[in-house]
Motif scaffolding. Structure first.
Motif, PDB file in Angstrom:
ATOM      1  N   ARG A 173       0.900  -1.154   0.011  1.00  0.00           N
ATOM      2  CA  ARG A 173       0.030   0.025  -0.052  1.00  0.00           C
ATOM      3  C   ARG A 173       1.006   1.314  -0.043  1.00  0.00           C
ATOM      4  O   ARG A 173       1.804   1.365   0.305  1.00  0.00           O
ATOM      5  CB  ARG A 173      -0.941  -0.077   1.156  1.00  0.00           C
ATOM      6  CG  ARG A 173      -0.213   0.070   2.541  1.00  0.00           C
ATOM      7  CD  ARG A 173      -1.146   0.257   3.717  1.00  0.00           C
ATOM      8  NE  ARG A 173      -0.644   0.335   4.821  1.00  0.00           N
ATOM      9  CZ  ARG A 173      -0.859   0.889   5.959  1.00  0.00           C
ATOM     10  NH1 ARG A 173      -2.271   1.486   6.073  1.00  0.00           N
ATOM     11  NH2 ARG A 173      -0.130   0.810   7.010  1.00  0.00           N
ATOM     12  N   VAL A 174       0.373   2.281  -0.370  1.00  0.00           N
ATOM     13  CA  VAL A 174       0.836   3.588  -0.594  1.00  0.00           C
ATOM     14  C   VAL A 174      -0.072   4.690   0.339  1.00  0.00           C
ATOM     15  O   VAL A 174      -1.280   4.513   0.257  1.00  0.00           O
ATOM     16  CB  VAL A 174       1.225   4.250  -1.807  1.00  0.00           C
ATOM     17  CG1 VAL A 174       2.357   3.317  -2.468  1.00  0.00           C
ATOM     18  CG2 VAL A 174       0.027   4.304  -2.623  1.00  0.00           C
ATOM     19  N   GLU A 175       0.758   5.487   1.082  1.00  0.00           N
ATOM     20  CA  GLU A 175       0.018   6.388   1.740  1.00  0.00           C
ATOM     21  C   GLU A 175      -0.211   7.635   0.885  1.00  0.00           C
ATOM     22  O   GLU A 175       0.735   8.265   0.521  1.00  0.00           O
ATOM     23  CB  GLU A 175       0.511   6.516   3.285  1.00  0.00           C
ATOM     24  CG  GLU A 175       0.603   5.296   4.194  1.00  0.00           C
ATOM     25  CD  GLU A 175       0.963   5.754   5.325  1.00  0.00           C
ATOM     26  OE1 GLU A 175       0.980   6.806   6.013  1.00  0.00           O
ATOM     27  OE2 GLU A 175       1.132   4.614   6.080  1.00  0.00           O
ATOM     28  N   PHE A 176      -1.626   7.967   0.925  1.00  0.00           N
ATOM     29  CA  PHE A 176      -1.709   9.499   0.372  1.00  0.00           C
ATOM     30  C   PHE A 176      -3.129  10.042   1.066  1.00  0.00           C
ATOM     31  O   PHE A 176      -3.965   9.004   1.518  1.00  0.00           O
ATOM     32  CB  PHE A 176      -1.583   9.063  -1.210  1.00  0.00           C
ATOM     33  CG  PHE A 176      -2.725   8.778  -1.834  1.00  0.00           C
ATOM     34  CD1 PHE A 176      -3.758   9.725  -2.787  1.00  0.00           C
ATOM     35  CD2 PHE A 176      -3.135   7.387  -1.572  1.00  0.00           C
ATOM     36  CE1 PHE A 176      -4.800   9.086  -3.038  1.00  0.00           C
ATOM     37  CE2 PHE A 176      -4.325   6.899  -2.242  1.00  0.00           C
ATOM     38  CZ  PHE A 176      -5.089   7.988  -3.060  1.00  0.00           C
ATOM     39  N   ARG A 177      -3.624  10.944   0.332  1.00  0.00           N
ATOM     40  CA  ARG A 177      -4.956  11.478   0.815  1.00  0.00           C
ATOM     41  C   ARG A 177      -5.914  11.950  -0.503  1.00  0.00           C
ATOM     42  O   ARG A 177      -5.027  12.845  -1.393  1.00  0.00           O
ATOM     43  CB  ARG A 177      -4.661  12.652   1.996  1.00  0.00           C
ATOM     44  CG  ARG A 177      -4.001  12.373   3.119  1.00  0.00           C
ATOM     45  CD  ARG A 177      -4.187  13.392   4.006  1.00  0.00           C
ATOM     46  NE  ARG A 177      -3.750  13.238   5.312  1.00  0.00           N
ATOM     47  CZ  ARG A 177      -4.593  12.514   6.204  1.00  0.00           C
ATOM     48  NH1 ARG A 177      -5.907  12.272   5.774  1.00  0.00           N
ATOM     49  NH2 ARG A 177      -4.199  12.402   7.489  1.00  0.00           N
ATOM     50  N   CYS A 178      -6.849  11.580  -0.459  1.00  0.00           N
ATOM     51  CA  CYS A 178      -7.666  12.190  -1.383  1.00  0.00           C
ATOM     52  C   CYS A 178      -9.362  12.472  -0.965  1.00  0.00           C
ATOM     53  O   CYS A 178      -9.744  11.616   0.120  1.00  0.00           O
ATOM     54  CB  CYS A 178      -7.848  11.436  -2.644  1.00  0.00           C
ATOM     55  SG  CYS A 178      -8.585  10.054  -3.030  1.00  0.00           S
ATOM     56  N   ASN A 179     -10.218  13.066  -1.367  1.00  0.00           N
ATOM     57  CA  ASN A 179     -11.491  13.132  -0.881  1.00  0.00           C
ATOM     58  C   ASN A 179     -12.255  11.840  -1.348  1.00  0.00           C
ATOM     59  O   ASN A 179     -12.234  11.437  -2.437  1.00  0.00           O
ATOM     60  CB  ASN A 179     -11.964  14.348  -1.191  1.00  0.00           C
ATOM     61  CG  ASN A 179     -11.605  15.562  -0.575  1.00  0.00           C
ATOM     62  OD1 ASN A 179     -10.947  15.505   0.446  1.00  0.00           O
ATOM     63  ND2 ASN A 179     -11.655  16.828  -1.204  1.00  0.00           N
ATOM     64  N   ALA A 180     -13.340  11.634  -0.423  1.00  0.00           N
ATOM     65  CA  ALA A 180     -14.227  10.690  -0.699  1.00  0.00           C
ATOM     66  C   ALA A 180     -15.584  10.773  -0.182  1.00  0.00           C
ATOM     67  O   ALA A 180     -15.661  11.446   0.640  1.00  0.00           O
ATOM     68  CB  ALA A 180     -13.524   9.199  -0.491  1.00  0.00           C
ATOM     69  N   SER A 181     -16.682  10.071  -0.638  1.00  0.00           N
ATOM     70  CA  SER A 181     -17.869   9.982  -0.097  1.00  0.00           C
ATOM     71  C   SER A 181     -18.220   8.507   0.001  1.00  0.00           C
ATOM     72  O   SER A 181     -17.939   7.655  -0.944  1.00  0.00           O
ATOM     73  CB  SER A 181     -18.720  10.808  -0.740  1.00  0.00           C
ATOM     74  OG  SER A 181     -18.964  10.473  -2.325  1.00  0.00           O
ATOM     75  N   VAL A 182     -19.166   8.182   1.110  1.00  0.00           N
ATOM     76  CA  VAL A 182     -19.446   6.821   1.156  1.00  0.00           C
ATOM     77  C   VAL A 182     -20.803   6.927   1.331  1.00  0.00           C
ATOM     78  O   VAL A 182     -21.544   7.792   2.088  1.00  0.00           O
ATOM     79  CB  VAL A 182     -18.968   6.181   2.618  1.00  0.00           C
ATOM     80  CG1 VAL A 182     -19.464   4.771   2.831  1.00  0.00           C
ATOM     81  CG2 VAL A 182     -17.172   6.067   2.380  1.00  0.00           C
ATOM     82  N   PHE A 183     -21.617   6.242   0.591  1.00  0.00           N
ATOM     83  CA  PHE A 183     -23.175   6.411   0.576  1.00  0.00           C
ATOM     84  C   PHE A 183     -23.595   5.882   1.963  1.00  0.00           C
ATOM     85  O   PHE A 183     -23.127   5.126   2.495  1.00  0.00           O
ATOM     86  CB  PHE A 183     -23.627   5.252  -0.503  1.00  0.00           C
ATOM     87  CG  PHE A 183     -25.286   5.314  -0.786  1.00  0.00           C
ATOM     88  CD1 PHE A 183     -25.691   6.462  -1.153  1.00  0.00           C
ATOM     89  CD2 PHE A 183     -26.022   4.426   0.138  1.00  0.00           C
ATOM     90  CE1 PHE A 183     -27.155   6.414  -1.393  1.00  0.00           C
ATOM     91  CE2 PHE A 183     -27.311   4.377  -0.181  1.00  0.00           C
ATOM     92  CZ  PHE A 183     -27.984   5.218  -0.661  1.00  0.00           C
ATOM     93  N   GLY A 184     -24.570   6.857   2.624  1.00  0.00           N
ATOM     94  CA  GLY A 184     -25.096   6.552   3.574  1.00  0.00           C
ATOM     95  C   GLY A 184     -24.202   7.365   4.828  1.00  0.00           C
ATOM     96  O   GLY A 184     -24.703   7.214   6.023  1.00  0.00           O
TER      97      GLY A 184
END
Length: 118
Positions: free
Chosen positions: A20-31
């Motif tokens: 795995r690599v560590e980084f950040r990005c925005n996300a949305s999770v349904f609910g």
């Protein structure tokens, strides 16, 4: 925008099938309300920071939308929650099609190539 963490961790035993690599990005999770943050990525899964992650049961299927730095459009993934901490949830990606898999692979290759060599 992609942000990298400088934190390093030592893990005695790692059940992950892929690095795995560590980084950040925005996300949305349904609910789940609000914009969430993905903090690491592998070819098989992602970790999403979620407040009150205890309300999301291990084994639950979730829909995750995220904008990867290597893609022009938002990626919509289905994933299974396989880990839960006070920080968030670890999810195993359930690829629906080859396009999703290629998008994750492109992002992983891009991010891993930008990390400093130890």
């Amino acid at each position: 925008m992609v942000e990298f963490r400088s934190e390093k961790r030592t893990v005695d035993y790692d059940k992950r099938k892929y690095p795995r690599v560590e980084f950040r990005c925005n996300a949305s999770v349904f609910g789940i309300d609000g914009v969430l943050t993905v903090t690491d990525l592998s070819l098989g899964g992602i970790f999403v920071e979620v407040k009150l992650s205890s309300k999301i049961l291990i084994g639950k299927l979730v829909s995750i939308n995220l904008k990867l730095p290597t893609e022009k459009i938002v990626l919509r993934l289905k994933a299974k929650v396989v880990n839960q901490t006070d920080r968030g949830i670890g999810c195993q990606i359930a690829y629906d099609n080859e396009r999703e898999k290629k998008a994750i692979y492109r992002c992983f290759d891009f991010v891993k190539d930008t990390l400093p060599v130890e």
